[in-house]
Design an enzyme around this catalytic site. Structure first.
Site, PDB file in Angstrom:
ATOM      1  N   ASP A 169       0.769  -1.239  -0.001  1.00 17.53           N
ATOM      2  CA  ASP A 169      -0.075   0.037  -0.163  1.00 17.53           C
ATOM      3  C   ASP A 169       0.884   1.331   0.183  1.00 17.53           C
ATOM      4  O   ASP A 169       1.942   1.153   0.747  1.00 17.53           O
ATOM      5  CB  ASP A 169      -0.915  -0.051   1.335  1.00 17.53           C
ATOM      6  CG  ASP A 169      -2.208   0.948   0.936  1.00 17.53           C
ATOM      7  OD1 ASP A 169      -3.099   0.527   1.148  1.00 17.53           O
ATOM      8  OD2 ASP A 169      -1.846   2.226   1.054  1.00 17.53           O
ATOM      9  N   ILE A 170       0.552   2.132  -0.765  1.00 17.49           N
ATOM     10  CA  ILE A 170       1.359   3.554  -0.912  1.00 17.49           C
ATOM     11  C   ILE A 170       1.221   4.690   0.375  1.00 17.49           C
ATOM     12  O   ILE A 170       2.124   5.289   0.633  1.00 17.49           O
ATOM     13  CB  ILE A 170       0.845   4.032  -2.179  1.00 17.49           C
ATOM     14  CG1 ILE A 170       1.833   5.012  -2.660  1.00 17.49           C
ATOM     15  CG2 ILE A 170      -0.421   4.957  -1.941  1.00 17.49           C
ATOM     16  CD1 ILE A 170       1.697   5.566  -4.213  1.00 17.49           C
ATOM     17  N   GLY A 204     -14.870   3.587   4.038  1.00 17.32           N
ATOM     18  CA  GLY A 204     -13.592   4.080   3.705  1.00 17.32           C
ATOM     19  C   GLY A 204     -13.270   3.606   2.252  1.00 17.32           C
ATOM     20  O   GLY A 204     -11.835   3.513   1.939  1.00 17.32           O
ATOM     21  N   GLN A 205     -14.096   2.735   1.435  1.00 21.66           N
ATOM     22  CA  GLN A 205     -13.613   2.314   0.303  1.00 21.66           C
ATOM     23  C   GLN A 205     -13.389   3.171  -0.816  1.00 21.66           C
ATOM     24  O   GLN A 205     -14.342   4.022  -0.812  1.00 21.66           O
ATOM     25  CB  GLN A 205     -14.347   1.308  -0.333  1.00 21.66           C
ATOM     26  CG  GLN A 205     -13.949   0.565  -1.849  1.00 21.66           C
ATOM     27  CD  GLN A 205     -14.884  -0.508  -2.311  1.00 21.66           C
ATOM     28  OE1 GLN A 205     -15.972  -0.640  -1.814  1.00 21.66           O
ATOM     29  NE2 GLN A 205     -14.296  -1.058  -3.300  1.00 21.66           N
ATOM     30  N   ASN A 230     -12.597  -3.064   2.735  1.00 22.53           N
ATOM     31  CA  ASN A 230     -13.599  -2.103   2.914  1.00 22.53           C
ATOM     32  C   ASN A 230     -14.701  -2.051   2.096  1.00 22.53           C
ATOM     33  O   ASN A 230     -14.298  -2.164   0.745  1.00 22.53           O
ATOM     34  CB  ASN A 230     -12.719  -0.698   3.023  1.00 22.53           C
ATOM     35  CG  ASN A 230     -11.670  -0.469   4.352  1.00 22.53           C
ATOM     36  OD1 ASN A 230     -12.090  -1.056   5.030  1.00 22.53           O
ATOM     37  ND2 ASN A 230     -10.722   0.142   3.916  1.00 22.53           N
ATOM     38  N   HIS A 282      -7.050  -5.841   2.236  1.00 23.18           N
ATOM     39  CA  HIS A 282      -5.960  -5.316   2.881  1.00 23.18           C
ATOM     40  C   HIS A 282      -5.380  -6.211   4.100  1.00 23.18           C
ATOM     41  O   HIS A 282      -5.940  -6.896   4.709  1.00 23.18           O
ATOM     42  CB  HIS A 282      -6.337  -3.865   3.967  1.00 23.18           C
ATOM     43  CG  HIS A 282      -6.695  -3.061   3.086  1.00 23.18           C
ATOM     44  ND1 HIS A 282      -5.953  -1.758   3.028  1.00 23.18           N
ATOM     45  CD2 HIS A 282      -8.089  -2.634   2.716  1.00 23.18           C
ATOM     46  CE1 HIS A 282      -6.887  -0.828   2.248  1.00 23.18           C
ATOM     47  NE2 HIS A 282      -8.102  -1.386   2.095  1.00 23.18           N
ATOM     48  N   HIS A 333     -10.320  -5.570  -3.292  1.00 24.96           N
ATOM     49  CA  HIS A 333      -8.913  -5.619  -2.528  1.00 24.96           C
ATOM     50  C   HIS A 333      -8.972  -6.161  -1.491  1.00 24.96           C
ATOM     51  O   HIS A 333      -9.923  -5.467  -0.385  1.00 24.96           O
ATOM     52  CB  HIS A 333      -8.076  -4.538  -2.902  1.00 24.96           C
ATOM     53  CG  HIS A 333      -8.620  -3.004  -2.354  1.00 24.96           C
ATOM     54  ND1 HIS A 333      -9.852  -2.343  -3.166  1.00 24.96           N
ATOM     55  CD2 HIS A 333      -8.505  -2.407  -1.149  1.00 24.96           C
ATOM     56  CE1 HIS A 333     -10.024  -1.315  -2.458  1.00 24.96           C
ATOM     57  NE2 HIS A 333      -9.335  -1.337  -1.233  1.00 24.96           N
TER      58      HIS A 333
HETATM   59  P1  AMP Z   1      -9.711   1.629   0.079  1.00 21.53           P
HETATM   60  O1  AMP Z   1      -9.804   2.736   0.966  1.00 21.53           O
HETATM   61  O2  AMP Z   1     -10.106   0.275   1.248  1.00 21.53           O
HETATM   62  O3  AMP Z   1     -10.253   1.533  -1.201  1.00 21.53           O
HETATM   63  O4  AMP Z   1      -8.218   1.060  -0.218  1.00 21.53           O
HETATM   64  C1  AMP Z   1      -7.498   1.730  -1.304  1.00 21.53           C
HETATM   65  C2  AMP Z   1      -5.783   1.779  -0.701  1.00 21.53           C
HETATM   66  O5  AMP Z   1      -5.088   1.789  -2.046  1.00 21.53           O
HETATM   67  C3  AMP Z   1      -5.498   2.807   0.331  1.00 21.53           C
HETATM   68  O6  AMP Z   1      -5.035   2.287   1.476  1.00 21.53           O
HETATM   69  C4  AMP Z   1      -4.573   3.521  -0.467  1.00 21.53           C
HETATM   70  O7  AMP Z   1      -3.392   4.045   0.456  1.00 21.53           O
HETATM   71  C5  AMP Z   1      -4.083   2.803  -1.623  1.00 21.53           C
HETATM   72  N1  AMP Z   1      -3.534   2.996  -2.765  1.00 21.53           N
HETATM   73  C6  AMP Z   1      -3.984   3.983  -3.475  1.00 21.53           C
HETATM   74  N2  AMP Z   1      -3.015   4.458  -4.659  1.00 21.53           N
HETATM   75  C7  AMP Z   1      -2.395   3.402  -4.734  1.00 21.53           C
HETATM   76  C8  AMP Z   1      -1.013   3.024  -5.380  1.00 21.53           C
HETATM   77  N3  AMP Z   1      -0.869   3.859  -6.447  1.00 21.53           N
HETATM   78  N4  AMP Z   1      -0.330   2.040  -5.087  1.00 21.53           N
HETATM   79  C9  AMP Z   1      -0.498   1.477  -3.986  1.00 21.53           C
HETATM   80  N5  AMP Z   1      -1.627   1.573  -3.035  1.00 21.53           N
HETATM   81  C10 AMP Z   1      -2.548   2.579  -3.620  1.00 21.53           C
END
Ligand code: AMP
Ligand code: ZN
Length: 119
Positions: free
Chosen positions: A35-36, A98-99, A92, A107, A105
């Site tokens: 995760d970024i 929080g999605q 999520n 986590h 995906h």
């Molecule tokens: P959610 O909020 O459950 O939809 O999770 C989306 C996740 O994607 C968040 O934890 C972000 O930090 C992560 N995210 C967004 N952009 C990227 C990216 N380019 N590379 C890796 N993770 C990312």
């Protein structure tokens, strides 16, 4: 069509390589990458390569890919030695939970104490 790549989807772009990611595991049906914006010392996302908007849609459309995502979540945890201390797998679902990326995906979070219930 369900499962087809979506042009405006960030995680479909990670699957295709158009957007870079730190990939830690890959199978025919899944990709796992860091995760970024990590929320724990280990924070890895496991996604199906096929586009489905959330975990429930994925499960309805493709039970095998759903199982693949869960198996890979466990494999990530084992790779990162989280299986010894405990870890959390979170889907999520919906903006109220929080999605923010509407490509299913999991986590995988661990490496610190995790409170229950989550916030
Ligand atoms: P959610 O909020 O459950 O939809 O999770 C989306 C996740 O994607 C968040 O934890 C972000 O930090 C992560 N995210 C967004 N952009 C990227 C990216 N380019 N590379 C890796 N993770 C990312
Ligand atoms: Zn997608």
């Amino acid at each position: 069509m369900a499962g087809e790549p979506q042009a405006d989807c960030l995680f479909c772009k990670i699957v295709s390589g158009e957007v870079p990611a730190t990939v830690v595991r890959e199978t025919d049906t899944t990709v796992a990458f860091r995760d970024i914006n990590p929320q724990a010392p280990t924070h890895v996302l496991v996604i199906p390569k096929a586009h489905h908007p959330d975990a429930a849609s994925l499960a309805a459309a493709d039970p095998q890919a759903t199982a693949d995502v869960l198996r890979e979540a466990g494999a990530v945890a084992a790779d990162e030695k989280l299986d010894e201390t405990g870890y959390r797998v979170v889907f999520n679902t919906g903006s109220g939970a929080g999605q923010t990326v509407f490509h299913a995906h999991a986590h995988v979070l661990g490496g610190r104490g995790l409170n229950w219930p989550p916030g």
